[in-house]
Design a protein around this motif. Structure first.
Motif, PDB file in Angstrom:
ATOM      1  N   ASP A 188       0.891  -1.348   0.040  1.00 31.04           N
ATOM      2  CA  ASP A 188       0.086   0.000   0.030  1.00 31.04           C
ATOM      3  C   ASP A 188       0.750   1.305   0.014  1.00 31.04           C
ATOM      4  O   ASP A 188       0.482   2.608  -0.150  1.00 31.04           O
ATOM      5  CB  ASP A 188      -0.927  -0.075   1.098  1.00 31.04           C
ATOM      6  CG  ASP A 188      -2.067  -1.019   0.999  1.00 31.04           C
ATOM      7  OD1 ASP A 188      -2.907  -0.917  -0.081  1.00 31.04           O
ATOM      8  OD2 ASP A 188      -2.300  -1.915   1.746  1.00 31.04           O
ATOM      9  N   ARG A 228      -5.368   2.472  -3.082  1.00 31.15           N
ATOM     10  CA  ARG A 228      -6.625   1.862  -3.311  1.00 31.15           C
ATOM     11  C   ARG A 228      -7.999   2.896  -3.426  1.00 31.15           C
ATOM     12  O   ARG A 228      -9.036   2.510  -3.738  1.00 31.15           O
ATOM     13  CB  ARG A 228      -7.221   0.648  -2.122  1.00 31.15           C
ATOM     14  CG  ARG A 228      -6.088  -0.445  -2.267  1.00 31.15           C
ATOM     15  CD  ARG A 228      -6.357  -1.239  -0.991  1.00 31.15           C
ATOM     16  NE  ARG A 228      -5.013  -2.001  -0.698  1.00 31.15           N
ATOM     17  CZ  ARG A 228      -5.033  -3.449  -0.998  1.00 31.15           C
ATOM     18  NH1 ARG A 228      -6.104  -4.008  -1.717  1.00 31.15           N
ATOM     19  NH2 ARG A 228      -4.001  -4.119  -1.008  1.00 31.15           N
ATOM     20  N   SER A 229      -7.678   4.036  -3.296  1.00 31.22           N
ATOM     21  CA  SER A 229      -8.563   4.939  -3.457  1.00 31.22           C
ATOM     22  C   SER A 229      -8.905   5.479  -4.670  1.00 31.22           C
ATOM     23  O   SER A 229      -9.768   6.411  -4.884  1.00 31.22           O
ATOM     24  CB  SER A 229      -8.390   6.113  -2.253  1.00 31.22           C
ATOM     25  OG  SER A 229      -7.173   6.990  -2.676  1.00 31.22           O
ATOM     26  N   ASP A 253     -11.530  -8.250   1.862  1.00 29.34           N
ATOM     27  CA  ASP A 253     -10.953  -7.060   2.565  1.00 29.34           C
ATOM     28  C   ASP A 253     -10.171  -6.415   1.683  1.00 29.34           C
ATOM     29  O   ASP A 253      -9.546  -6.890   0.786  1.00 29.34           O
ATOM     30  CB  ASP A 253     -10.339  -7.296   3.855  1.00 29.34           C
ATOM     31  CG  ASP A 253      -9.234  -8.363   3.995  1.00 29.34           C
ATOM     32  OD1 ASP A 253      -8.575  -8.084   3.137  1.00 29.34           O
ATOM     33  OD2 ASP A 253      -9.442  -9.112   4.912  1.00 29.34           O
ATOM     34  N   LYS A 254      -9.639  -5.090   1.970  1.00 30.94           N
ATOM     35  CA  LYS A 254      -8.896  -4.273   1.126  1.00 30.94           C
ATOM     36  C   LYS A 254      -7.269  -4.498   1.607  1.00 30.94           C
ATOM     37  O   LYS A 254      -6.837  -3.388   1.923  1.00 30.94           O
ATOM     38  CB  LYS A 254      -9.273  -2.821   0.839  1.00 30.94           C
ATOM     39  CG  LYS A 254     -10.608  -2.705   0.011  1.00 30.94           C
ATOM     40  CD  LYS A 254     -11.034  -1.552   0.005  1.00 30.94           C
ATOM     41  CE  LYS A 254     -11.825  -1.148   1.238  1.00 30.94           C
ATOM     42  NZ  LYS A 254     -12.458   0.360   1.149  1.00 30.94           N
ATOM     43  N   THR A 255      -6.815  -5.858   1.950  1.00 32.55           N
ATOM     44  CA  THR A 255      -5.642  -5.981   2.239  1.00 32.55           C
ATOM     45  C   THR A 255      -5.020  -6.859   1.259  1.00 32.55           C
ATOM     46  O   THR A 255      -5.738  -7.791   0.928  1.00 32.55           O
ATOM     47  CB  THR A 255      -5.341  -6.506   3.990  1.00 32.55           C
ATOM     48  OG1 THR A 255      -6.221  -7.626   4.042  1.00 32.55           O
ATOM     49  CG2 THR A 255      -6.027  -5.365   4.629  1.00 32.55           C
ATOM     50  N   ILE A 271     -12.854  -5.444  -7.304  1.00 33.30           N
ATOM     51  CA  ILE A 271     -11.635  -6.164  -7.533  1.00 33.30           C
ATOM     52  C   ILE A 271     -11.162  -6.031  -8.837  1.00 33.30           C
ATOM     53  O   ILE A 271     -11.803  -6.240  -9.867  1.00 33.30           O
ATOM     54  CB  ILE A 271     -12.058  -7.830  -7.336  1.00 33.30           C
ATOM     55  CG1 ILE A 271     -12.578  -7.844  -5.768  1.00 33.30           C
ATOM     56  CG2 ILE A 271     -10.880  -8.487  -7.707  1.00 33.30           C
ATOM     57  CD1 ILE A 271     -13.107  -9.307  -5.345  1.00 33.30           C
ATOM     58  N   ILE A 330      -5.994  -7.126  -6.613  1.00 32.28           N
ATOM     59  CA  ILE A 330      -6.211  -6.449  -5.557  1.00 32.28           C
ATOM     60  C   ILE A 330      -8.105  -6.255  -5.198  1.00 32.28           C
ATOM     61  O   ILE A 330      -8.555  -6.000  -6.373  1.00 32.28           O
ATOM     62  CB  ILE A 330      -5.573  -5.215  -5.025  1.00 32.28           C
ATOM     63  CG1 ILE A 330      -5.695  -4.108  -5.929  1.00 32.28           C
ATOM     64  CG2 ILE A 330      -4.183  -5.759  -5.056  1.00 32.28           C
ATOM     65  CD1 ILE A 330      -5.266  -3.057  -5.739  1.00 32.28           C
ATOM     66  N   ARG A 331      -8.473  -6.092  -4.268  1.00 29.05           N
ATOM     67  CA  ARG A 331      -9.661  -5.161  -4.019  1.00 29.05           C
ATOM     68  C   ARG A 331      -9.288  -3.685  -3.629  1.00 29.05           C
ATOM     69  O   ARG A 331      -8.642  -3.334  -2.724  1.00 29.05           O
ATOM     70  CB  ARG A 331     -10.570  -5.712  -2.915  1.00 29.05           C
ATOM     71  CG  ARG A 331     -12.015  -5.154  -2.551  1.00 29.05           C
ATOM     72  CD  ARG A 331     -12.675  -5.923  -1.628  1.00 29.05           C
ATOM     73  NE  ARG A 331     -13.382  -6.843  -1.652  1.00 29.05           N
ATOM     74  CZ  ARG A 331     -14.351  -7.436  -2.528  1.00 29.05           C
ATOM     75  NH1 ARG A 331     -15.090  -6.244  -2.950  1.00 29.05           N
ATOM     76  NH2 ARG A 331     -14.953  -8.324  -2.774  1.00 29.05           N
ATOM     77  N   ASP A 332     -10.080  -2.971  -4.219  1.00 27.16           N
ATOM     78  CA  ASP A 332      -9.681  -1.541  -3.836  1.00 27.16           C
ATOM     79  C   ASP A 332     -11.147  -0.875  -3.412  1.00 27.16           C
ATOM     80  O   ASP A 332     -12.106  -1.669  -3.271  1.00 27.16           O
ATOM     81  CB  ASP A 332      -9.081  -0.739  -4.948  1.00 27.16           C
ATOM     82  CG  ASP A 332      -9.932  -0.421  -6.277  1.00 27.16           C
ATOM     83  OD1 ASP A 332     -11.071  -0.798  -6.331  1.00 27.16           O
ATOM     84  OD2 ASP A 332      -9.444  -0.127  -7.298  1.00 27.16           O
ATOM     85  N   ASP A 333     -11.258   0.480  -3.494  1.00 30.53           N
ATOM     86  CA  ASP A 333     -12.635   0.981  -3.019  1.00 30.53           C
ATOM     87  C   ASP A 333     -13.569   0.896  -3.969  1.00 30.53           C
ATOM     88  O   ASP A 333     -14.822   1.114  -3.730  1.00 30.53           O
ATOM     89  CB  ASP A 333     -12.252   2.481  -2.833  1.00 30.53           C
ATOM     90  CG  ASP A 333     -11.474   2.771  -1.432  1.00 30.53           C
ATOM     91  OD1 ASP A 333     -11.304   1.860  -0.630  1.00 30.53           O
ATOM     92  OD2 ASP A 333     -11.114   3.790  -1.201  1.00 30.53           O
ATOM     93  N   TYR A 355     -11.055  -4.067 -14.233  1.00 24.11           N
ATOM     94  CA  TYR A 355     -12.162  -4.625 -12.980  1.00 24.11           C
ATOM     95  C   TYR A 355     -12.722  -5.858 -13.334  1.00 24.11           C
ATOM     96  O   TYR A 355     -12.902  -6.076 -14.465  1.00 24.11           O
ATOM     97  CB  TYR A 355     -13.083  -3.535 -12.630  1.00 24.11           C
ATOM     98  CG  TYR A 355     -12.319  -2.306 -11.823  1.00 24.11           C
ATOM     99  CD1 TYR A 355     -12.483  -2.364 -10.449  1.00 24.11           C
ATOM    100  CD2 TYR A 355     -12.002  -1.292 -12.272  1.00 24.11           C
ATOM    101  CE1 TYR A 355     -12.009  -1.209  -9.649  1.00 24.11           C
ATOM    102  CE2 TYR A 355     -11.403  -0.241 -11.573  1.00 24.11           C
ATOM    103  CZ  TYR A 355     -11.213  -0.113 -10.270  1.00 24.11           C
ATOM    104  OH  TYR A 355     -10.899   0.754  -9.583  1.00 24.11           O
TER     105      TYR A 355
END
Length: 313
Positions: free
Chosen positions: A187, A192-193, A218-220, A261, A255-258, A201
């Motif tokens: 990060d 991720r924002s 989750d976003k980690t 995925i 990754i998963r962002d705001d 996507y």
């Protein structure tokens, strides 16, 4: 004062050249065969002489003299991810083209990069052939396996770096840099924002959509898809970026962002290789961009070694 001149073979998009340039060297000429990689190289090294041709067609006598010869020669023949055919693969035989340039140019230093498995390939015989070839031309050799994490880049990317010296006293004086433990996280590289183009996507039309949304809650961390499907492991750092990202779009880390995925973008992949933000892709396909990201090097490692060489020279 005249700059120390570098000649570059198998230059790709210029990762090794960039690290040497950042350390004060001047790239006299470069060579690669891949048209898309050459396009990216020219976009970022507009003043460097780039020979777009098969290395086997190039006469080293026609090129200017150099102080350092660098080459990230094809690693697939030696990689644990490939067929490991080594010198039985035509790409593996390209090492002997480097030897041909060494024989003619006799640079003060030869700098080579390849996969870590080069040392173990064929029970060490492959590495011994390379070592002996350099020794045959009168070069003294030092080598070390270095991971991107050693230069605070959160990617698991271990590679072997070979430095050969025409002068044994230079070899005795040289030592690889000392590295500190990894502090950066993924990060620190990705944001991720930020909403990216929809092409990155996974939408409901994707065959992976349901499974990804079930697994990545989750976003980690960071994920990837392999031959068996979605890898069960959540990576705390970026897994090794591979050239097959350009062959299979679903091999790009995820990754998963705001906003959902998604795959990493090519520019994020370059960031995980330590490239500066100003480095760009222009006029190449998305598949080519991903392939180039996986084929290149971790620039800060190159810079750290090149800086030690620059002090010495």
């Amino acid at each position: 004062m005249d700059k120390v001149k570098v000649g570059s073979l198998f230059s790709g998009i210029g990762g090794i050249d960039l690290g040497f340039e950042q350390s004060g060297f001047e790239i006299a000429w470069a060579n690669d065969f891949d048209a898309a990689a050459c396009k990216t190289y020219r976009n970022n090294f507009p003043s460097t002489i780039l020979i777009e041709d098969d290395v086997r067609n190039i006469n080293p006598c026609a090129l200017s003299d150099i102080d350092v010869l660098v080459a990230g020669f094809p690693c697939q023949p030696f990689s644990v991810m490939g067929y490991r055919r080594g010198f039985n693969d035509p790409r593996g035989n390209l090492f002997f083209e480097i030897a041909r340039f060494i024989d003619v140019k006799r640079p003060k230093v030869v700098f080579l990069e390849n996969v870590k498995n080069l040392m173990e390939h064929d029970n060490g015989k492959t590495f011994l052939v390379i070592y002996n070839a350099l020794a045959q031309f009168g070069y003294s050799v030092k080598y070390k396996v270095i991971n991107a994490t050693d230069v605070n880049i959160p990617q698991n990317r271990a590679r072997i770096f070979i430095v050969a010296f025409r002068d044994i006293e230079d070899c005795d004086k040289f030592s690889f840099p000392q590295y500190a433990p990894l502090e950066a996280t993924i990060d620190d590289v990705i944001d991720r924002s930020i909403k990216h183009d929809d092409i990155y996507y996974y939408g409901s039309e994707s065959r992976y959509f349901k499974a990804l949304n079930t697994k990545i809650v989750d976003k980690t961390g960071i994920y990837r898809i392999d031959d068996s499907g979605i890898a069960t492991r959540k990576w705390e750092i970026c897994p090794t970026l591979k050239a097959n990202m350009g062959t299979y779009h679903d091999r790009v880390p995820i990754i998963r962002d705001d906003f959902g995925i998604r795959m990493l973008t090519p520019m994020e992949c370059l960031a995980f290789q330590g490239y500066p933000k100003k480095y760009t892709f222009k006029g190449v396909s998305l598949k080519s961009a991903y392939k180039q990201c996986g084929n290149t090097v971790c620039v800060p490692i190159i810079k750290s070694i090149a800086a030690k060489l620059f002090e010495l020279m």
